[in-house]
Every structure is written in C-alpha cells, then in structure tokens.
Design a protein around this motif. Structure first.
Motif, PDB file in Angstrom:
ATOM      1  N   ALA A 236       0.815  -1.209   0.000  1.00  0.00           N
ATOM      2  CA  ALA A 236       0.000   0.000   0.000  1.00  0.00           C
ATOM      3  C   ALA A 236       0.853   1.264   0.000  1.00  0.00           C
ATOM      4  O   ALA A 236       0.438   2.287  -0.533  1.00  0.00           O
ATOM      5  CB  ALA A 236      -0.926   0.001   1.209  1.00  0.00           C
ATOM      6  N   LEU A 237       2.009   1.197   0.582  1.00  0.00           N
ATOM      7  CA  LEU A 237       2.934   2.332   0.615  1.00  0.00           C
ATOM      8  C   LEU A 237       4.336   1.839   0.269  1.00  0.00           C
ATOM      9  O   LEU A 237       4.761   0.802   0.757  1.00  0.00           O
ATOM     10  CB  LEU A 237       2.979   2.968   2.018  1.00  0.00           C
ATOM     11  CG  LEU A 237       1.845   3.884   2.450  1.00  0.00           C
ATOM     12  CD1 LEU A 237       2.039   4.290   3.903  1.00  0.00           C
ATOM     13  CD2 LEU A 237       1.757   5.113   1.579  1.00  0.00           C
TER      14      LEU A 237
ATOM     15  N   MET B 214       3.460   1.707   8.857  1.00  0.00           N
ATOM     16  CA  MET B 214       4.649   2.276   8.220  1.00  0.00           C
ATOM     17  C   MET B 214       5.947   1.726   8.809  1.00  0.00           C
ATOM     18  O   MET B 214       7.026   2.257   8.548  1.00  0.00           O
ATOM     19  CB  MET B 214       4.615   3.803   8.324  1.00  0.00           C
ATOM     20  CG  MET B 214       3.378   4.419   7.691  1.00  0.00           C
ATOM     21  SD  MET B 214       3.579   6.157   7.273  1.00  0.00           S
ATOM     22  CE  MET B 214       3.960   6.856   8.861  1.00  0.00           C
ATOM     23  N   SER B 215       5.836   0.673   9.602  1.00  0.00           N
ATOM     24  CA  SER B 215       7.038   0.011  10.125  1.00  0.00           C
ATOM     25  C   SER B 215       6.669  -1.389  10.568  1.00  0.00           C
ATOM     26  O   SER B 215       5.507  -1.668  10.881  1.00  0.00           O
ATOM     27  CB  SER B 215       7.631   0.790  11.313  1.00  0.00           C
ATOM     28  OG  SER B 215       6.736   0.767  12.410  1.00  0.00           O
ATOM     29  N   ASP B 216       7.655  -2.263  10.582  1.00  0.00           N
ATOM     30  CA  ASP B 216       7.487  -3.548  11.247  1.00  0.00           C
ATOM     31  C   ASP B 216       7.733  -3.322  12.733  1.00  0.00           C
ATOM     32  O   ASP B 216       8.401  -2.368  13.122  1.00  0.00           O
ATOM     33  CB  ASP B 216       8.468  -4.579  10.693  1.00  0.00           C
ATOM     34  CG  ASP B 216       8.168  -4.938   9.240  1.00  0.00           C
ATOM     35  OD1 ASP B 216       6.989  -5.182   8.928  1.00  0.00           O
ATOM     36  OD2 ASP B 216       9.116  -4.963   8.432  1.00  0.00           O
ATOM     37  N   VAL B 217       7.213  -4.198  13.564  1.00  0.00           N
ATOM     38  CA  VAL B 217       7.419  -4.099  15.013  1.00  0.00           C
ATOM     39  C   VAL B 217       8.002  -5.414  15.488  1.00  0.00           C
ATOM     40  O   VAL B 217       7.456  -6.491  15.212  1.00  0.00           O
ATOM     41  CB  VAL B 217       6.098  -3.789  15.753  1.00  0.00           C
ATOM     42  CG1 VAL B 217       6.340  -3.680  17.249  1.00  0.00           C
ATOM     43  CG2 VAL B 217       5.472  -2.500  15.227  1.00  0.00           C
ATOM     44  N   GLU B 218       9.114  -5.322  16.184  1.00  0.00           N
ATOM     45  CA  GLU B 218       9.824  -6.542  16.595  1.00  0.00           C
ATOM     46  C   GLU B 218       8.979  -7.399  17.522  1.00  0.00           C
ATOM     47  O   GLU B 218       8.960  -8.624  17.421  1.00  0.00           O
ATOM     48  CB  GLU B 218      11.143  -6.164  17.275  1.00  0.00           C
ATOM     49  CG  GLU B 218      12.076  -7.334  17.483  1.00  0.00           C
ATOM     50  CD  GLU B 218      13.457  -6.902  17.945  1.00  0.00           C
ATOM     51  OE1 GLU B 218      14.177  -7.750  18.497  1.00  0.00           O
ATOM     52  OE2 GLU B 218      13.813  -5.722  17.744  1.00  0.00           O
ATOM     53  N   ALA B 219       8.269  -6.768  18.453  1.00  0.00           N
ATOM     54  CA  ALA B 219       7.394  -7.518  19.372  1.00  0.00           C
ATOM     55  C   ALA B 219       6.286  -6.597  19.855  1.00  0.00           C
ATOM     56  O   ALA B 219       6.528  -5.445  20.201  1.00  0.00           O
ATOM     57  CB  ALA B 219       8.186  -8.063  20.561  1.00  0.00           C
ATOM     58  N   GLY B 220       5.054  -7.145  19.880  1.00  0.00           N
ATOM     59  CA  GLY B 220       3.911  -6.361  20.327  1.00  0.00           C
ATOM     60  C   GLY B 220       3.358  -5.493  19.213  1.00  0.00           C
ATOM     61  O   GLY B 220       3.681  -5.648  18.044  1.00  0.00           O
TER      62      GLY B 220
ATOM     63  N   PRO C   6       1.185  -5.686  12.679  1.00  0.00           N
ATOM     64  CA  PRO C   6       1.772  -4.703  11.761  1.00  0.00           C
ATOM     65  C   PRO C   6       2.692  -5.355  10.737  1.00  0.00           C
ATOM     66  O   PRO C   6       3.470  -6.240  11.076  1.00  0.00           O
ATOM     67  CB  PRO C   6       2.581  -3.788  12.703  1.00  0.00           C
ATOM     68  CG  PRO C   6       2.034  -4.028  14.066  1.00  0.00           C
ATOM     69  CD  PRO C   6       1.573  -5.436  14.076  1.00  0.00           C
ATOM     70  N   ARG C   7       2.567  -4.925   9.496  1.00  0.00           N
ATOM     71  CA  ARG C   7       3.488  -5.326   8.428  1.00  0.00           C
ATOM     72  C   ARG C   7       3.773  -4.086   7.603  1.00  0.00           C
ATOM     73  O   ARG C   7       2.858  -3.487   7.035  1.00  0.00           O
ATOM     74  CB  ARG C   7       2.883  -6.428   7.554  1.00  0.00           C
ATOM     75  CG  ARG C   7       2.911  -7.806   8.216  1.00  0.00           C
ATOM     76  CD  ARG C   7       1.852  -8.734   7.665  1.00  0.00           C
ATOM     77  NE  ARG C   7       1.894  -8.838   6.212  1.00  0.00           N
ATOM     78  CZ  ARG C   7       0.922  -9.432   5.498  1.00  0.00           C
ATOM     79  NH1 ARG C   7      -0.144  -9.916   6.099  1.00  0.00           N
ATOM     80  NH2 ARG C   7       1.017  -9.491   4.186  1.00  0.00           N
ATOM     81  N   LYS C   8       4.995  -3.681   7.590  1.00  0.00           N
ATOM     82  CA  LYS C   8       5.380  -2.436   6.930  1.00  0.00           C
ATOM     83  C   LYS C   8       4.903  -2.405   5.478  1.00  0.00           C
ATOM     84  O   LYS C   8       5.070  -3.367   4.737  1.00  0.00           O
ATOM     85  CB  LYS C   8       6.900  -2.263   6.976  1.00  0.00           C
ATOM     86  CG  LYS C   8       7.380  -0.934   6.407  1.00  0.00           C
ATOM     87  CD  LYS C   8       8.893  -0.809   6.488  1.00  0.00           C
ATOM     88  CE  LYS C   8       9.367   0.522   5.931  1.00  0.00           C
ATOM     89  NZ  LYS C   8      10.848   0.649   5.970  1.00  0.00           N
ATOM     90  N   GLY C   9       4.318  -1.271   5.119  1.00  0.00           N
ATOM     91  CA  GLY C   9       3.885  -1.069   3.746  1.00  0.00           C
ATOM     92  C   GLY C   9       2.484  -1.561   3.455  1.00  0.00           C
ATOM     93  O   GLY C   9       1.957  -1.335   2.371  1.00  0.00           O
ATOM     94  N   THR C  10       1.844  -2.247   4.423  1.00  0.00           N
ATOM     95  CA  THR C  10       0.472  -2.718   4.221  1.00  0.00           C
ATOM     96  C   THR C  10      -0.497  -1.762   4.913  1.00  0.00           C
ATOM     97  O   THR C  10      -0.099  -0.909   5.712  1.00  0.00           O
ATOM     98  CB  THR C  10       0.272  -4.136   4.782  1.00  0.00           C
ATOM     99  OG1 THR C  10       0.348  -4.101   6.215  1.00  0.00           O
ATOM    100  CG2 THR C  10       1.332  -5.089   4.243  1.00  0.00           C
ATOM    101  N   ALA C  11      -1.781  -1.932   4.593  1.00  0.00           N
ATOM    102  CA  ALA C  11      -2.820  -1.109   5.219  1.00  0.00           C
ATOM    103  C   ALA C  11      -4.036  -1.985   5.485  1.00  0.00           C
ATOM    104  O   ALA C  11      -4.286  -2.952   4.756  1.00  0.00           O
ATOM    105  CB  ALA C  11      -3.199   0.058   4.312  1.00  0.00           C
TER     106      ALA C  11
END
Length: 541
Positions: free
Chosen positions: A350-351, A464-470, A484-489
């Motif tokens: 998405a981005l 707009m970012s991946d998150v390592e945990a949580g 969260p998955r970076k670049g998805t919406a």
C-alpha cells in the motif's frame, strides 16, 4: 488464504495510505526524539571527556609546580641564611612570591568545567522531565502486565526468551517501585521492590539502602493484604535498623491486626508466611476501568484469537480494481481478507518505502501530544489512555500526501473530500491506545459537529514500520488480532449502511514491547458517500 496470486506478481499491487485508529504512547517522547536524545547524550559524554582532559591537564600543571617548589623549599629551609646570602636566590624568592605564586593561584582557580556546564545547559531544555520519566516507568509496568513478564525478566533484559543488552540495577528497580508507590499502585510497587531486594540479597551494590527497600516493600505488601509477609519483612527491617522511624510502630500494628484476624477465625496459631517468592501471580492484579482488559491483553499476546480453521478457509485474496478504476487497471491493489464479519481487509504494498520516509519526514517536525475528541463537546483534548505524538498532513503540502489520499479514494471507492487529514503517529516502547470506537455513539451527538461531515464511516490504517514484538491491532469483541506489516494497510467500516454504528469495531492498539511503530490513518466521513455507499434495507445491513 486460498487463491492468492503468486508472490512474483505482488509487485503489481501498488501503493498506500493509512488509518490510525490506534495511536497511544505511554512515553510522551516519541522514538524519533528519543534517537535525538541518544546523540545529545553522546555529545555530552564527549564534552565530559574534554572536561576531564582539561582537569587532568590542570592537575598535571599543579603537580609540576608543587614538585618544583618542593625542591626549592627544601633547599631554602635547610639553611635559610646561607640560601638568601646568594642574591639570585633572594631575587627568585621575591619573584616567586610576587609573580609565580599569583600565576599558580590563577591556575588553581581556573575552572575547566565552564565549557561542559554551558554545553549541558544548552541541551537541558530538550531533556525529559519528571513526568516523562514517570511515563516511561509506567510504560514498563504496562508491558509487564500485558505480556505477563516478571520483574526479573525485565531486570535481566530478557523479553519473551530473547536476551537484550539492557539491564536494570537495584536502584533502577527501586525507582520503578517508588514510582508505583507514589501512584498508590501497591501491586507494582511490590513487584519492583521485591526485585530490588532480590538483587541486593544476591550481593549487588546500590546507592539505596536495604532498609529503604524493606520499608517500601513491607508497607506495599501490607496494602495487598498479606499480613504474615508484611510482618516478616518488617522484622527484617527492624533487625537492620532498630531505630527506624516507622518500622517498630508498623510491626506492632501489623501483629495486632493479624492477631485480631486469627481470633476472628478462631485460630490459635499464626499462619506461616509463604516461602514462595513474590511473582506476577502472587497477588491478584486490581481491576481497573476497562471491562475487557483481560480479553484485550490476551489478544495482544496472541491468545484467544477466534479465527478458526473453518472460518479461515473462507478467507480469500484478490486484485482490487474498484469497478475498473482507471488508476487501478494497470496496477490493481492486492486485497486480503483479514476477518469475515465484520469484514476487515488488508492491502499489500500500500505504501512504498520512499513514500513512508517522506511522510515521516513531513510529520516529525510537527509531532505533538495526540488528542482525542471529547464525546460531549466535540473539542479535542488529551487523555491518559492516549499519550502519543501525532501530526496531521494536508494533501496540498506535498505530492506524496496528495497521492496517498487519492489512492485511498481509489481503492475504497469512497470520497476523501470530507475525510479528516492524514494523521501520522509513532508509538515508542509501551505505546498503545486502549479499546475505543472510531465513530461517535448516540450519546455523543456533538462529537464531529464542528466538522459538518457526519460520522466516521470507515477507518483506513497504514502500517509504516514492522514491530519486533507487540503492537498488534486487536478487536476484543470478536477476538481478532492484526499484526503490523510495513507497507500494508487495513480497512474496515465503522458504520452499517443504515448509518448505525457497528459496535463490534471497538478496537485497540497493543503496547509496543520491542521496537518502534509508525502508523498513519485516514478517517473517512459520511458526507459525500451517499451515492458511493447507499443505505441498505435494514439497520445492520
């Protein structure tokens, strides 16, 4: 999911945008500002080293003076008259006392710390204050509760089985416990004071005294209703410091209370104190204002998700061109089902990374404490359950924002002409937004009155970012957790076609355990959707 296009084809699935239905950080300073503080501290350390070198240089010069003068005074005092009989010695004595000792005095009075002091003074205005420190401590406690981490794991830098180079000292644990104590949070005060005591008993040195730790711990344990343990801890305190101001009185009071309890229970002997150490499960965590707290936190841990295999078999992915929208014909968006009812979809690619960086670049200078809209007055205000930094970006200020807004309109089929501005937010460690609705309920008629665009019909949220945990987005009502998955919406409707609110969409942003979470969101309003999403035949259609 079944029927997904091959991975090699995913590059066709364009671009992005964002919906922040979940922006809350316990730490008022966002991660970008925290990064700035790291470099500020590095600069101050360099300044401190320069100060040390200046002090060492000064001390070396003073030592040199002392050595030279020591030799001279030994010679002069061994035979004062013979020494002064030589005119050169007499002259040099006068010179030393008149000139050289004055120079030495100036050297000693010279303060090499001036540069360091001026440097630290210039940076102090950007330092965190007491409230920031308290917020950071409370963030750790929130993570401790949500992800069921004991104090020792935190103290040793062990988060969910991963060891990090970040440990808490006795004094750190004591300060954590004291923060909780001052907030009348005896549950967490016990956990952290106990950890401080454990590390002290293991031989770790500290500035705080063991008597102080026992003082706070014994009273906090008493407040948790554990009289036998409170008595035992107070006895330890009295043994260490017999003249302690409160310990003796507290001990007599606790023993009197326990005696009364035993008499009431018709027990002649005191129940022995448990030998088990205090852990997360020793005392029951007090209930708070949030009715779905346990469900919400379980989902954050990945527990209790109600997506069964049967339901998952009905999830699909597809290329979305939104009724052959010209901008999506050559580059359709890949749309995945995240949940069936209510329907939540995720858009891949998405981005782009370049767009994400541009959005963050535009947002960072204007990030400010996030607000919520008062349900009664419609006025924006701060709230304890949402303490983050956010910024609003207009489409006119940069082509990237205009592109993102247009993309949201294209892929959703809804008009963004009446939508709110693109909101960008960052969650640092511990950042969260507790369960909430994005739309206004019937008892909040003025929530969006000032906007004149009706209620929030839909939410579009960009990761707009991946998150390592949580950092998951969870829906306690129906047991969904979206990671969260970076670049998805992700996208969902908050209202039924009738305009009635879908109360199932109450959702939350889980605390970030490790990493930093950037999101952006678009809240789409009712006005302008009359012909794009017409009313349905029933109230819940």
């Amino acid at each position: 999911m079944r029927g997904c296009p091959p991975a090699a084809v995913l590059v066709l699935c364009g671009l992005c945008w964002a919906a922040n239905a979940e922006i809350f950080t316990s730490i008022v300073i966002i991660s970008g500002q925290m990064t700035d503080l790291i470099y500020t501290e590095k600069e101050l350390v360099q300044s401190l080293k320069e100060y040390i070198r200046a002090e060492e240089s000064k001390l070396a010069a003073v030592k040199s003076w002392a050595k030279k003068l020591d030799v001279l005074t030994r010679a002069s005092t061994s035979d004062p008259e013979g020494f002064l009989a030589h005119p050169v010695n007499a002259y040099k004595l006068m010179k030393r006392l008149n000139t050289e000792w004055s120079e030495l005095e100036s050297l000693v009075l010279q303060d090499p710390s001036d540069g360091f002091i001026s440097n630290i003074s210039a940076h102090r205005q950007y330092f965190p204050d007491e409230e920031d420190e308290k917020g950071a401590a409370k963030a750790l406690m929130r993570l401790q509760d949500t992800y069921q981490l004991d104090s020792e794991s935190f103290a040793k830098g062990n988060l969910h089985g991963v060891r990090y180079n970040a440990e808490l000292t006795v004094d750190d644990c004591f300060d954590m416990g004291k923060t909780a104590y001052n907030e009348v949070d005896y549950y967490h005060s016990v956990l952290w004071m106990q950890q401080a005591l454990k590390q002290m008993d293991a031989g770790e040195e500290a500035v705080v005294s063991k008597a102080d730790v026992l003082d706070y711990l014994s009273y906090s344990v008493y407040q948790m209703g554990d009289l036998p343990r409170a008595i035992e801890l107070t006895r330890r305190l009295v043994a260490i410091d017999p003249g302690h101001q409160r310990a003796g009185g507290n001990l007599r009071y606790f023993e009197k209370l326990l005696s009364a309890e035993l008499t009431e229970k018709d027990q002649s002997q005191q129940e022995p104190m448990s030998e088990q150490p205090i852990t997360l499960g020793t005392y029951k965590r007090p209930r708070d204002y949030l009715p779905e707290r346990e469900t919400y936190e379980a989902l954050c841990r990945g527990e209790g998700v109600k997506m069964t295999i049967k339901r998952q078999s009905r999830m699909f992915c597809r290329y979305q061109d939104r009724n052959r929208n010209p901008r999506l014909l050559l580059k359709p968006m890949l749309e995945e089902d995240e949940w069936d009812s209510p329907h939540i979809v995720r858009y891949l690619n998405a981005l782009s990374d370049e767009e994400i960086e541009k959005i963050k670049e535009l947002a960072k200078p204007r990030l400010a404490r996030a607000t919520v809209r008062d349900p009664k007055t419609g006025v924006l205000t701060v709230a304890n359950y949402r303490v983050s930094k956010s910024a609003w970006l207009e489409g006119e200020e940069d082509p990237v924002i205009d592109r993102v807004n247009q993309r949201i309109e294209d892929v959703t089929g809804l008009s963004v002409a009446t939508a709110e501005l693109l909101q960008v937010a960052n969650y640092g460690v511990g950042g969260q937004y507790e369960p909430h609705f994005d739309f206004s309920r019937k008892d909040e008629p003025d929530a969006f009155k000032s906007l004149g665009t009706g209620n929030r019909v839909a939410t579009f949220l960009n990761y707009m970012s991946d998150v390592e945990a949580g950092g998951a987005t969870v829906f306690p009502d129906f047991g969904a957790a979206i990671w969260p998955r970076k670049g998805t919406a992700v996208f969902w409707y908050n209202l039924f076609r009738s305009g009635e609110g879908d109360y199932r969409t109450r959702h939350a942003a889980c605390p970030v355990l490790v990493g930093s979470k950037w999101v952006s969101n678009k809240w789409i309003h009712e006005r302008g959707q009359e012909f794009r999403r017409p009313c349905g035949p029933s109230e819940v259609d």
